[in-house]
Design a protein around this motif. Structure first.
Motif, PDB file in Angstrom:
ATOM      1  N   ILE A 169       0.829  -1.207   0.000  1.00 50.32           N
ATOM      2  CA  ILE A 169       0.000   0.000   0.000  1.00 50.32           C
ATOM      3  C   ILE A 169       0.862   1.255   0.000  1.00 50.32           C
ATOM      4  N   TYR A 170       1.949   1.232   0.766  1.00 49.81           N
ATOM      5  CA  TYR A 170       2.805   2.411   0.919  1.00 49.81           C
ATOM      6  C   TYR A 170       4.065   2.357   0.053  1.00 49.81           C
ATOM      7  N   ASP A 171       4.099   1.420  -0.883  1.00 44.35           N
ATOM      8  CA  ASP A 171       5.237   1.279  -1.812  1.00 44.35           C
ATOM      9  C   ASP A 171       6.556   1.048  -1.084  1.00 44.35           C
ATOM     10  N   ILE A 172       6.499   0.274  -0.009  1.00 39.88           N
ATOM     11  CA  ILE A 172       7.688  -0.135   0.718  1.00 39.88           C
ATOM     12  C   ILE A 172       8.118  -1.497   0.172  1.00 39.88           C
ATOM     13  N   PRO A 173       9.373  -1.681  -0.205  1.00 38.93           N
ATOM     14  CA  PRO A 173       9.813  -2.965  -0.759  1.00 38.93           C
ATOM     15  C   PRO A 173       9.523  -4.118   0.213  1.00 38.93           C
ATOM     16  N   VAL A 174       8.799  -5.102  -0.252  1.00 34.61           N
ATOM     17  CA  VAL A 174       8.397  -6.218   0.611  1.00 34.61           C
ATOM     18  C   VAL A 174       9.610  -6.971   1.141  1.00 34.61           C
ATOM     19  N   GLU A 175      10.673  -7.027   0.344  1.00 36.03           N
ATOM     20  CA  GLU A 175      11.847  -7.813   0.738  1.00 36.03           C
ATOM     21  C   GLU A 175      12.753  -7.083   1.733  1.00 36.03           C
ATOM     22  N   LYS A 176      12.504  -5.780   1.955  1.00 36.73           N
ATOM     23  CA  LYS A 176      13.348  -5.008   2.861  1.00 36.73           C
ATOM     24  C   LYS A 176      12.798  -5.029   4.288  1.00 36.73           C
TER      25      LYS A 176
END
Length: 400
Positions: A210-217
């Protein structure tokens, strides 16, 4: 200068007129189904009022529910189809004066009279580390002095019919610091139910998207509080970012991102363009519980956010670069942070970095026992059912 003096003369007259208007409208028949919600003076859709509102909607209570909002923040509500009224509009006066319930998490303006038919639910917004209201030795906020601040706080708190407390520790402080003598609901905070009910990896991944945060980070959340004596004007506070983002990006940027969550009173707009893809400012228009859930580590200072985040049993770092002045001059603390903090108390960005790396490599280590003690003292009531307890005690019992 003449214009300023003219405004100062007009302001008391406007308050007197507004109060008279409110009292007059309050003579209309009460709407026993009407609930007015407000969060942080109409700035947010958040916190305990949001949790209570969403529970009432989900469980189909026969109530008319409207949010009091500042016009600058109204679009967020409109996009979600949430009913609103513009704060201090004529319609707002009419609805507030007729409502059966007010639900808010911060103080309202002192000139607003509470009608006899209205049940005022004050949810408050945090477990206190720093001293509150009547417990403060000196007040350094603009536009007031110590005596006036305390007297005005007591007058406002006298209007509250219910006050929600997250634990016994807070109940004792609230009663004394606010001079509160009515109904204390010691239930845990409704807003923290999500931290128990939505703490699953699929929920966390969805929030990141939703917030465009990298899922892998991995995510570091930096959430400091405001300083009473650093301000532009009353209600708008300065904040100089002391955390060295260059250092953190250089050393852990391959694995982590950092999210900034400034206090709602802080007026700064940080330019993070040079940290694109690493640092994100999610201070406005974001449910803080979303940030908690997707964060692996919290960095804070004296903000009450660490009491809430501890529900997740994840690492907390206390970046207290001005500990002595804040503790000994500005506010004073209810307990010794350096002794009871459920994580390292540090004063430099280099120490923050080291703490992150230590948690990464060694887990809680020396802080595990202290963290457990902290959890059992402050989070013991919060397991996902606080909102139901509050609703049952207020909306069910008052309806009988």
């Amino acid at each position: 200068m003449k214009k300023l003096l003219k405004m100062l003369k007009i302001y008391p007259m406007m308050k007197a007129f507004s109060r008279l208007l409110f009292v007059s409208l309050g003579r209309f028949p009460a709407n026993k189904r009407l609930v007015i919600f407000e969060s942080f003076s109409g700035k947010q859709y958040s916190c305990n009022p949001r949790a209570i509102y969403e529970y009432l909607v989900e469980h189909d209570y026969d109530l008319e529910m409207i949010w009091s909002v500042e016009e600058a923040n109204a679009e967020y509500f409109r996009k979600r189809g949430i009913p609103t009224v513009r704060r201090f509009s004529l319609r707002w006066f009419y609805l507030m004066a007729r409502a059966k319930y007010w639900v808010t998490n911060s103080r309202m303006s002192l000139w607003i009279p509470k009608p006899a038919h209205t049940v005022y639910v004050q949810t408050w917004h945090g477990t206190p580390l720093k001293k509150l209201a009547g417990d403060m030795d000196e007040v350094y906020m603009p536009g007031t002095n110590t005596l006036s601040y305390k007297e005005n706080f007591y007058k406002e708190a006298a209007k509250w019919d219910y006050l929600i407390s997250p634990n016994r520790y807070s109940s004792d402080i609230f009663k004394r610091a606010f001079g509160f003598k009515k109904n204390m609901i010691e239930s845990g905070y409704p807003r923290n139910d999500r931290l128990h009910l939505d703490n699953a990896q699929d929920h966390i991944d969805a929030i990141k998207k939703i917030y465009d945060i990298p899922v892998e980070k991995k995510v570091v959340l930096y959430a400091p509080t405001w300083r009473d004596d650093e301000f532009y004007q009353a209600g708008k506070y300065k904040h100089e970012l002391k955390l060295d983002l260059d250092l953190l990006q250089r050393e852990i940027g391959d694995e982590y991102v950092i999210i900034l969550r400034m206090h709602y009173l802080i007026a700064e707009q940080f330019d993070l363009s040079r940290y694109e893809g690493f640092a994100y400012d999610l201070s406005v228009g974001v449910d803080v519980n979303d940030l908690y859930l997707m964060s692996d580590v919290l960095i804070t200072d004296y903000s009450s956010v660490f009491f809430d985040f501890a529900n997740l049993r994840r690492p907390i770092i206390f970046f207290t670069y001005d500990l002595a002045s804040y503790r000994d001059k500005l506010r004073g603390f209810y307990f010794d942070l350096e002794v009871e903090a459920p994580g390292p108390v540090v004063t430099t960005s280099a120490e923050v970095l080291k703490a992150i790396q230590t948690f990464e490599n060694e887990g809680f280590g020396a802080f595990e026992e202290r963290y457990n003690d902290f959890y059992n003292t402050y989070c013991y009531l919060e397991g996902g059912s606080a909102t139901k307890k509050v609703v049952d005690q207020i909306f069910v019992s008052e309806a009988k």
